[in-house]
Write a protein that holds these residues in place. Structure first.
Motif, mmCIF file in Angstrom:
data_model
loop_
_atom_site.group_PDB
_atom_site.id
_atom_site.type_symbol
_atom_site.label_atom_id
_atom_site.label_comp_id
_atom_site.label_asym_id
_atom_site.label_seq_id
_atom_site.Cartn_x
_atom_site.Cartn_y
_atom_site.Cartn_z
ATOM 1 N N GLN A 120 0.576 -4.445 27.575
ATOM 2 C CA GLN A 120 0.194 -5.370 26.507
ATOM 3 C C GLN A 120 0.741 -4.867 25.183
ATOM 4 O O GLN A 120 0.764 -3.662 24.931
ATOM 5 N N VAL A 121 1.181 -5.784 24.337
ATOM 6 C CA VAL A 121 1.723 -5.414 23.026
ATOM 7 C C VAL A 121 0.571 -4.988 22.110
ATOM 8 O O VAL A 121 -0.388 -5.734 21.917
ATOM 9 N N ARG A 122 0.681 -3.765 21.578
ATOM 10 C CA ARG A 122 -0.330 -3.193 20.676
ATOM 11 C C ARG A 122 0.016 -3.492 19.221
ATOM 12 O O ARG A 122 1.190 -3.526 18.853
ATOM 13 N N ASP B 255 4.158 3.728 9.616
ATOM 14 C CA ASP B 255 4.466 3.865 8.182
ATOM 15 C C ASP B 255 3.691 2.837 7.349
ATOM 16 O O ASP B 255 4.240 2.214 6.429
ATOM 17 N N GLY B 256 2.415 2.651 7.702
ATOM 18 C CA GLY B 256 1.556 1.761 6.930
ATOM 19 C C GLY B 256 1.720 0.276 7.223
ATOM 20 O O GLY B 256 1.047 -0.553 6.614
ATOM 21 N N LYS B 257 2.612 -0.077 8.152
ATOM 22 C CA LYS B 257 2.833 -1.485 8.506
ATOM 23 C C LYS B 257 2.312 -1.750 9.907
ATOM 24 O O LYS B 257 2.483 -0.932 10.799
ATOM 25 N N THR B 258 1.721 -2.932 10.103
ATOM 26 C CA THR B 258 1.132 -3.290 11.395
ATOM 27 C C THR B 258 2.097 -4.163 12.204
ATOM 28 O O THR B 258 2.632 -5.147 11.687
ATOM 29 N N VAL B 259 2.283 -3.785 13.473
ATOM 30 C CA VAL B 259 3.129 -4.563 14.386
ATOM 31 C C VAL B 259 2.441 -5.890 14.686
ATOM 32 O O VAL B 259 1.258 -5.925 15.049
ATOM 33 N N ALA B 260 3.185 -6.989 14.552
ATOM 34 C CA ALA B 260 2.672 -8.333 14.847
ATOM 35 C C ALA B 260 3.201 -8.839 16.190
ATOM 36 O O ALA B 260 2.562 -9.670 16.842
ATOM 37 N N ALA B 261 4.373 -8.353 16.593
ATOM 38 C CA ALA B 261 5.006 -8.812 17.824
ATOM 39 C C ALA B 261 6.117 -7.848 18.192
ATOM 40 O O ALA B 261 6.537 -7.030 17.371
ATOM 41 N N ILE B 262 6.595 -7.970 19.428
ATOM 42 C CA ILE B 262 7.796 -7.257 19.851
ATOM 43 C C ILE B 262 8.763 -8.294 20.391
ATOM 44 O O ILE B 262 8.374 -9.172 21.162
ATOM 45 N N GLU C 199 11.521 4.742 32.033
ATOM 46 C CA GLU C 199 12.576 5.744 31.900
ATOM 47 C C GLU C 199 13.976 5.155 32.092
ATOM 48 O O GLU C 199 14.918 5.548 31.402
ATOM 49 N N LYS C 200 14.129 4.204 33.032
ATOM 50 C CA LYS C 200 15.469 3.814 33.471
ATOM 51 C C LYS C 200 15.942 2.428 33.076
ATOM 52 O O LYS C 200 17.144 2.187 33.031
ATOM 53 N N ALA C 201 15.038 1.488 32.845
ATOM 54 C CA ALA C 201 15.467 0.100 32.619
ATOM 55 C C ALA C 201 15.961 -0.095 31.189
ATOM 56 O O ALA C 201 15.279 0.282 30.239
ATOM 57 N N PRO C 202 17.153 -0.689 31.025
ATOM 58 C CA PRO C 202 17.697 -0.924 29.691
ATOM 59 C C PRO C 202 17.075 -2.181 29.039
ATOM 60 O O PRO C 202 17.710 -3.212 28.884
ATOM 61 N N VAL C 203 15.785 -2.029 28.709
ATOM 62 C CA VAL C 203 15.038 -3.084 28.021
ATOM 63 C C VAL C 203 14.651 -2.508 26.666
ATOM 64 O O VAL C 203 14.169 -1.378 26.579
ATOM 65 N N PHE C 204 14.881 -3.290 25.615
ATOM 66 C CA PHE C 204 14.682 -2.803 24.254
ATOM 67 C C PHE C 204 13.690 -3.676 23.517
ATOM 68 O O PHE C 204 13.707 -4.894 23.667
ATOM 69 N N GLY C 205 12.832 -3.025 22.729
ATOM 70 C CA GLY C 205 11.831 -3.764 21.976
ATOM 71 C C GLY C 205 12.010 -3.564 20.480
ATOM 72 O O GLY C 205 12.009 -2.433 20.003
ATOM 73 N N VAL D 214 7.010 -11.545 22.012
ATOM 74 C CA VAL D 214 5.683 -11.393 22.602
ATOM 75 C C VAL D 214 4.771 -10.863 21.490
ATOM 76 O O VAL D 214 5.037 -9.810 20.914
ATOM 77 N N LYS D 215 3.721 -11.612 21.180
ATOM 78 C CA LYS D 215 2.811 -11.243 20.092
ATOM 79 C C LYS D 215 1.825 -10.171 20.537
ATOM 80 O O LYS D 215 1.572 -9.994 21.738
ATOM 81 N N THR D 216 1.245 -9.481 19.561
ATOM 82 C CA THR D 216 0.236 -8.471 19.887
ATOM 83 C C THR D 216 -0.889 -9.129 20.690
ATOM 84 O O THR D 216 -1.255 -10.282 20.451
ATOM 85 N N GLY D 217 -1.384 -8.386 21.668
ATOM 86 C CA GLY D 217 -2.436 -8.888 22.544
ATOM 87 C C GLY D 217 -1.910 -9.617 23.764
ATOM 88 O O GLY D 217 -2.664 -9.894 24.694
#
Length: 148
Positions: A43-45, A50-57, A127-133, A95-98
């Protein structure tokens, strides 16, 4: 256009819904040699960096290479563990947080093996899959996610 059956993909656009997860599990009820299932849901946290909150990945991937990696990871798991079924699904796009971004589902005749196999699979995928967020902050700035 090719008449070949489309190759099954491990990628889903956007979040992985609870309906999709529930239907995936329900499809296995006819397989009466299965005695245990185990699932991992990533799940996206709403991390604060650095003081900023993640809203989505926003997920991107080298899809062909990632599908090959998923195939190799699946084959290694089947060789190592007595599994009946194994499924890997990963989100692409926003994908949004939650929301759920990774769904790994294993089934086996007995319960103990599904715990070990699931841990093996999730660690191998990370470790192995070339997936980037790309972690997108509430102010729309971003940073690239590091897999930990």
């Amino acid at each position: 256009m090719s008449a070949d059956k489309p190759k099954k993909t491990s990628f889903i656009q956007g979040q992985i819904t609870s309906d999709f997860i529930g239907n995936s599990i329900a499809k296995h009820q006819t397989k009466t040699t299965i005695g245990a299932h185990n699932i991992f849901l990533g799940q996206v946290r709403a991390d604060v960096i650095d003081g900023k909150t993640v809203a989505a990945i926003e997920y991107t991937a080298y899809e062909e290479m990632a599908e090959q990696n998923f195939y190799e990871i699946r084959e290694a798991a089947f060789a190592k563990y007595n599994l009946t079924c194994l499924h890997i699904y990963h989100s692409l796009g926003l994908v949004k947080t939650g929301e759920i971004c990774l769904f790994v589902f294993v089934s086996a005749p007995r319960r103990k093996v599904v715990y070990e196999a699931l841990e093996f699979l999730v660690e191998a995928i990370k470790e192995k899959a070339p997936v980037f967020g790309k972690e997108i902050f509430e102010d729309e700035s971003y940073t690239w996610k590091k897999n930990t």
